[in-house]
Design an enzyme around this catalytic site. Structure first.
Site, mmCIF file in Angstrom:
data_model
loop_
_atom_site.group_PDB
_atom_site.id
_atom_site.type_symbol
_atom_site.label_atom_id
_atom_site.label_comp_id
_atom_site.label_asym_id
_atom_site.label_seq_id
_atom_site.Cartn_x
_atom_site.Cartn_y
_atom_site.Cartn_z
ATOM 1 N N HIS A 196 0.808 -1.223 0.000
ATOM 2 C CA HIS A 196 0.000 0.000 0.000
ATOM 3 C C HIS A 196 0.835 1.266 0.000
ATOM 4 O O HIS A 196 0.435 2.284 -0.549
ATOM 5 C CB HIS A 196 -1.019 -0.041 1.129
ATOM 6 C CG HIS A 196 -2.150 -0.957 0.791
ATOM 7 N ND1 HIS A 196 -2.132 -2.285 1.120
ATOM 8 C CD2 HIS A 196 -3.275 -0.741 0.073
ATOM 9 C CE1 HIS A 196 -3.225 -2.855 0.639
ATOM 10 N NE2 HIS A 196 -3.933 -1.944 0.000
ATOM 11 N N ARG A 231 -10.066 5.012 -0.402
ATOM 12 C CA ARG A 231 -9.563 4.104 0.641
ATOM 13 C C ARG A 231 -9.748 4.781 1.993
ATOM 14 O O ARG A 231 -8.882 5.519 2.457
ATOM 15 C CB ARG A 231 -8.084 3.778 0.404
ATOM 16 C CG ARG A 231 -7.814 2.899 -0.811
ATOM 17 C CD ARG A 231 -6.341 2.528 -0.908
ATOM 18 N NE ARG A 231 -6.089 1.436 -1.821
ATOM 19 C CZ ARG A 231 -5.718 1.587 -3.098
ATOM 20 N NH1 ARG A 231 -5.563 2.785 -3.602
ATOM 21 N NH2 ARG A 231 -5.507 0.527 -3.859
ATOM 22 N N ARG A 236 -15.018 2.972 0.087
ATOM 23 C CA ARG A 236 -14.862 1.597 0.550
ATOM 24 C C ARG A 236 -14.873 1.600 2.071
ATOM 25 O O ARG A 236 -14.234 2.441 2.692
ATOM 26 C CB ARG A 236 -13.534 1.046 0.038
ATOM 27 C CG ARG A 236 -13.229 -0.321 0.585
ATOM 28 C CD ARG A 236 -12.060 -0.946 -0.109
ATOM 29 N NE ARG A 236 -10.804 -0.379 0.328
ATOM 30 C CZ ARG A 236 -9.625 -0.736 -0.183
ATOM 31 N NH1 ARG A 236 -9.584 -1.615 -1.163
ATOM 32 N NH2 ARG A 236 -8.518 -0.201 0.253
ATOM 33 N N GLU A 259 -11.895 -9.754 -4.773
ATOM 34 C CA GLU A 259 -10.454 -9.720 -4.514
ATOM 35 C C GLU A 259 -9.908 -11.102 -4.152
ATOM 36 O O GLU A 259 -8.705 -11.275 -4.007
ATOM 37 C CB GLU A 259 -10.148 -8.788 -3.333
ATOM 38 C CG GLU A 259 -10.631 -7.371 -3.530
ATOM 39 C CD GLU A 259 -10.221 -6.483 -2.387
ATOM 40 O OE1 GLU A 259 -9.197 -5.814 -2.515
ATOM 41 O OE2 GLU A 259 -10.942 -6.445 -1.359
ATOM 42 N N ASN A 314 -5.291 -6.070 -7.372
ATOM 43 C CA ASN A 314 -4.037 -6.199 -6.599
ATOM 44 C C ASN A 314 -4.111 -7.423 -5.698
ATOM 45 O O ASN A 314 -3.210 -8.258 -5.673
ATOM 46 C CB ASN A 314 -3.797 -4.966 -5.714
ATOM 47 C CG ASN A 314 -3.833 -3.682 -6.508
ATOM 48 O OD1 ASN A 314 -3.598 -3.696 -7.695
ATOM 49 N ND2 ASN A 314 -4.139 -2.578 -5.841
ATOM 50 N N ASP A 315 -5.196 -7.510 -4.949
ATOM 51 C CA ASP A 315 -5.342 -8.667 -4.070
ATOM 52 C C ASP A 315 -5.690 -9.918 -4.858
ATOM 53 O O ASP A 315 -5.185 -11.002 -4.566
ATOM 54 C CB ASP A 315 -6.419 -8.393 -3.008
ATOM 55 C CG ASP A 315 -5.837 -7.630 -1.833
ATOM 56 O OD1 ASP A 315 -4.738 -8.012 -1.383
ATOM 57 O OD2 ASP A 315 -6.440 -6.638 -1.391
ATOM 58 N N ARG A 357 1.891 -9.840 -2.200
ATOM 59 C CA ARG A 357 2.116 -8.584 -2.928
ATOM 60 C C ARG A 357 3.143 -7.696 -2.236
ATOM 61 O O ARG A 357 3.598 -6.701 -2.786
ATOM 62 C CB ARG A 357 0.784 -7.830 -3.101
ATOM 63 C CG ARG A 357 0.170 -7.390 -1.813
ATOM 64 C CD ARG A 357 -1.270 -6.915 -1.976
ATOM 65 N NE ARG A 357 -1.392 -5.498 -2.204
ATOM 66 C CZ ARG A 357 -2.554 -4.839 -2.205
ATOM 67 N NH1 ARG A 357 -3.691 -5.503 -2.025
ATOM 68 N NH2 ARG A 357 -2.600 -3.559 -2.405
ATOM 69 N N CYS A 404 -10.488 -1.452 -9.846
ATOM 70 C CA CYS A 404 -9.783 -0.368 -9.157
ATOM 71 C C CYS A 404 -8.398 -0.802 -8.713
ATOM 72 O O CYS A 404 -7.735 -0.118 -7.947
ATOM 73 C CB CYS A 404 -10.599 0.149 -7.979
ATOM 74 S SG CYS A 404 -11.029 -1.129 -6.806
HETATM 75 C C1 PEP Z 1 -7.046 -4.241 -4.733
HETATM 76 O O1 PEP Z 1 -6.822 -5.158 -3.942
HETATM 77 O O2 PEP Z 1 -6.867 -4.326 -5.954
HETATM 78 C C2 PEP Z 1 -7.523 -2.941 -4.234
HETATM 79 C C3 PEP Z 1 -7.898 -1.994 -5.039
HETATM 80 O O3 PEP Z 1 -7.508 -2.765 -2.888
HETATM 81 P P1 PEP Z 1 -6.168 -2.471 -2.057
HETATM 82 O O4 PEP Z 1 -5.055 -2.263 -3.058
HETATM 83 O O5 PEP Z 1 -6.418 -1.266 -1.247
HETATM 84 O O6 PEP Z 1 -5.995 -3.699 -1.262
HETATM 85 MG MG MG Z 2 -7.512 -5.015 -1.880
#
Ligand code: PEP
Ligand code: MG
Length: 751
Positions: free
Chosen positions: A363, A470, A506, A604, A627-628, A638, A675
């Site tokens: 993050h 976020r 979120r 996710e 991302n997740d 990650r 996203c």
């Molecule tokens: C994701 O997981 O792609 C996402 C947008 O949430 P974060 O990156 O905040 O975990």
């Molecule tokens: Mg996420």
């Protein structure tokens, strides 16, 4: 054997100078394994020769002699990357003597490679007069020691080359360290190392000119700790026996001027800052105790460490990254850059960021991208604690950083920096134009926000909505949970700035790498633990306050959408919706005019992916957190730079999953967006568009580039690109195909 291993590793780890490290290794292994010779050969990266760097048992004069990587049994160990164990090395076909080393007297030979991240760094050898084959247990011991020492050798090697050069020596230039790209761009500046929370291992070295003032600061901290210990002793007077209370006296004596404190003060008078002097003295003492066999004495190491932490806590009291004085063009370096840290830093003078831990999708990296600050993550070999004030170039595109850059390299990077700035300005001219392909297909581009500054930045770049706010970020830069009123004010700023454009908030997504200091979550496996909606469902009081604040902020603007993170089952979705409905009901009863906003879920987790259609029947929109989703589909953390090269959203399984979600959601006529960071990648954005995603949400800094790519492409060609890519089974082939397609479409500059 395990004890010996620990002892060697602990002792060696506490040294930073390469020569000392190597000397210690050979001495301790020779003694510990009761053998006549122990030597270390390291590869010289300039000519790949194996250089004898340290030895115990061979003639010391031969240190510095070298073998080609194909010479001798040592060369064989290195080239095959496997051990050689023989009772008479002279009989070995590969045998080759280092003249003058005295090696000819030794018959038995065991050599094991020293390997770090797949690279053979060198060879560790033991030898003996007697003709005997080393036992299997000895061989596996040496392999284990070597594996553990490899990382320490790499660190020590790096530290040795970054030490400030002596006046007479030519400065070391262009020393390159490789990390993981965190946020693109070039930064040139001076390093500022931030020491984090009271951890002796994280303290950075600073030179101080006013040593007297530094000693005063140290003595004040010491006084506080002495008082604490006395008070604790008095408080516990009735509960403890004589013997236990005597321990407090021992502590107090340790803090005497003749003991630890005296040594620390001496080190400060020599010009080091109080924190560093403290940490180095404490570490030296604990090391000595750690190495003792007597369990009682061994335990004393933890007493000393504890005292050290107590003093350090006072020295660092009130110290947050915010109070670090930044000069123009500072490059901030931290052991682990956290989202909270970024939220607090004054960014005007900040040119770049380096984090030793973490990876491209941590993050902190995501936030750095949204702030447009060139960042390198996972620079694990960087001996950062010693680098304050050093010149550096960071290349956020490749993840490389150059210490002490030469004039030549500086000029190359200054030119690149100027070109990038010009390109950015050109892209800003697209602000008011739609993201529409040449054959007329439009793709709405939304933004991800979190920091206060993101709102203005997003508006400046022409964002059409917020696809992900976020909300945990404002929670992270506080000391307690923000109240309903506080939250309402924070949310109002987002809604007001974007109205009538939609703002997707979120609900609190903490856990994983996002922690709140005031709500610590200690877990072995945080990414598989208490995260996102799992936390808020267990704490409805926190969830309800947040939802109430969102709904109240929305009273005036009506552009709120609520999104739930990390859902894995329909129950979580239904329970969350029930709580949202409860908040609406209660607020209505209290006289507020609240409306039920659109509610959506994030996909996710692999389980959620297969339930897309089920979820779609209960929600108004779906947003993919790629991302997740990528980390969970590929089982690649990650946050871990060691596996960063395996983390790719171009993996065929990820692409199949992304397409599956759109198809499933559209069966229920529910719109789908994304996203995750893939939306901010030129080829990724085009693929998602071809898959049928309804809009893309990304960090504001990348939005103009993605708009330019879409405006220069043709949708029919993008569809063909997707079809070709979905026929491939390997991420590297997919990457090559994408590069080829972008070139064919005249978009080579974005490949
Ligand atoms: C994701 O997981 O792609 C996402 C947008 O949430 P974060 O990156 O905040 O975990
Ligand atoms: Mg996420």
């Amino acid at each position: 054997m395990l004890k010996l291993l620990r002892k060697i590793v602990t002792e060696v780890r506490s040294q930073s100078d390469l020569e000392t490290v190597l000397e210690l290794i050979v001495r301790r292994i020779q003694e510990g394994m009761d053998t006549e010779v122990c030597s270390v050969y390291l590869k010289d990266p300039t000519n790949q020769r194996l250089v004898l760097r340290a030895t115990q048992g061979l003639h010391k004069d031969s240190v510095g002699s070298s073998l080609s990587k194909f010479e001798g049994v040592v060369g064989l160990v290195a080239s095959r990357a496997e051990p050689v164990n023989t009772d008479d090395v002279e009989e070995h076909p590969a045998f080759c003597l280092i003249p003058g080393s005295g090696e000819e007297q030794f018959h038995s030979f065991l050599g094991v490679p020293i390997i770090y991240q797949r690279d053979v760094l060198g060879v560790l050898v033991i030898q003996q007069f007697d003709r005997r084959r080393y036992k299997e247990v000895e061989e596996s011991f040496l392999v284990t020691v070597s594996a553990q020492l490899a990382g320490i050798i790499v660190q020590a090697e790096a530290t040795s080359v970054v030490e400030v050069p002596k006046q007479t020596e030519k400065p070391q230039v262009d020393r390159c360290f490789v990390g993981v790209p965190g946020s693109p761009g070039i930064a040139i500046g001076k390093m500022v190392v931030v020491s984090q929370t009271a951890q002796l291992d994280n303290v950075a070295e600073w030179k101080v000119s006013d040593t007297k003032a530094e000693i005063v600061v140290f003595e004040a901290a010491l006084k506080n700790v002495r008082t604490d210990i006395r008070m604790a002793s008095e408080r516990l007077a009735e509960k403890l026996g004589e013997e236990e209370r005597a321990l407090f006296d021992v502590y107090l004596r340790m803090l005497d001027d003749n003991s630890l404190a005296g040594e620390i003060i001496k080190r400060i008078s020599e010009g080091s800052c109080a924190q560093w002097s403290l940490s180095s003295v404490i570490k030296e003492h604990t090391r000595q105790f750690d190495m003792m066999d007597d369990p009682y004495l061994k335990e004393r190491a933890s007493d000393i460490r504890d005292l050290g932490h107590r003093i350090l806590a006072y020295l660092q009291e009130g110290e947050t990254p915010k109070v670090v004085e930044l000069a123009q063009n500072s490059i901030l370096v931290a052991d682990e850059l956290s989202p909270a840290m970024l939220g607090e830093i004054a960014t005007e003078k900040l040119a770049g960021l380096i984090s030793v831990k973490g990876s491209g999708n941590s993050h902190a990296a995501i936030l750095a991208r949204s702030m447009g600050i060139p960042t390198i993550m996972g620079a694990i070999d960087l001996p950062y604690k010693k680098l304050s004030g050093r010149s550096v170039i960071i290349d956020g595109h490749s993840g490389r950083l150059y210490l002490n850059p030469s004039q030549e390299l500086l000029e190359i990077y200054q030119t690149q920096l100027a070109t990038e700035r010009e390109q950015e300005e050109e892209l800003d001219n697209l602000k008011l134009l739609p993201a529409c392909t040449q054959d007329g297909v439009t793709m709405p581009l939304w933004v991800n926000t979190g920091l206060i500054a993101d709102v203005q930045r997003s508006l400046d770049k022409g964002a059409e909505g917020i696809g992900l706010y976020r909300t945990e970020i404002p929670f992270m830069i506080r000391n307690v949970f923000p109240s309903e009123q506080d939250q309402m004010e924070i949310y109002t700023r987002q809604l007001e700035a974007f109205a009538p454009r939609p703002v997707t908030m979120r609900t609190l997504d903490i856990g994983g790498d996002k922690s709140l200091t005031y709500f610590p979550i200690e877990e072995e496996n945080p990414f598989l633990g208490w995260r996102g909606v799992r936390v808020t469902l267990d704490h409805p009081e926190i969830f309800l306050v947040q939802i109430r604040a969102m709904l109240r902020a929305n009273e005036k603007y009506g552009n709120l959408r609520i999104m739930l993170p990390m859902v894995t089952s329909i129950n979580e979705v239904l329970e969350s919706i029930a709580l949202i409905d409860q908040a609406i009901f209660e607020l209505t009863e209290e006289g507020y005019k609240v409306v039920r906003p659109p509610i959506g879920v994030m996909i996710e987790v692999p389980a959620a992916l297969y339930l897309t259609r089920v979820f779609a029947r209960h929600v108004d929109f779906i947003s993919v957190g790629s991302n997740d989703l990528t980390q969970y589909l590929l089982a690649v953390d990650r946050n871990n730079p060691r596996v960063a090269s395996l983390y790719t959203s171009y993996h065929p399984a990820v692409l199949q999953a992304l397409r599956f979600i759109v198809v499933e959601a559209h069966k229920e006529n529910v719109p789908v967006s994304i996203c995750g960071e893939l939306a901010a990648d030129p080829a990724g954005a085009l693929l998602l568009m071809a898959m049928g995603y309804n809009f893309l949400s990304m960090n504001a800094n990348n939005l103009p580039k993605i708009k330019a790519v879409i405006r220069s492409s043709r949708f029919d060609e993008v569809k063909v690109m997707l079809r070709n890519v979905l026929n491939l089974n390997d991420s590297e082939h997919i990457r090559q195909e994408l590069e080829h397609s972008l070139n064919e479409m005249g978009l080579g500059a974005y490949a």
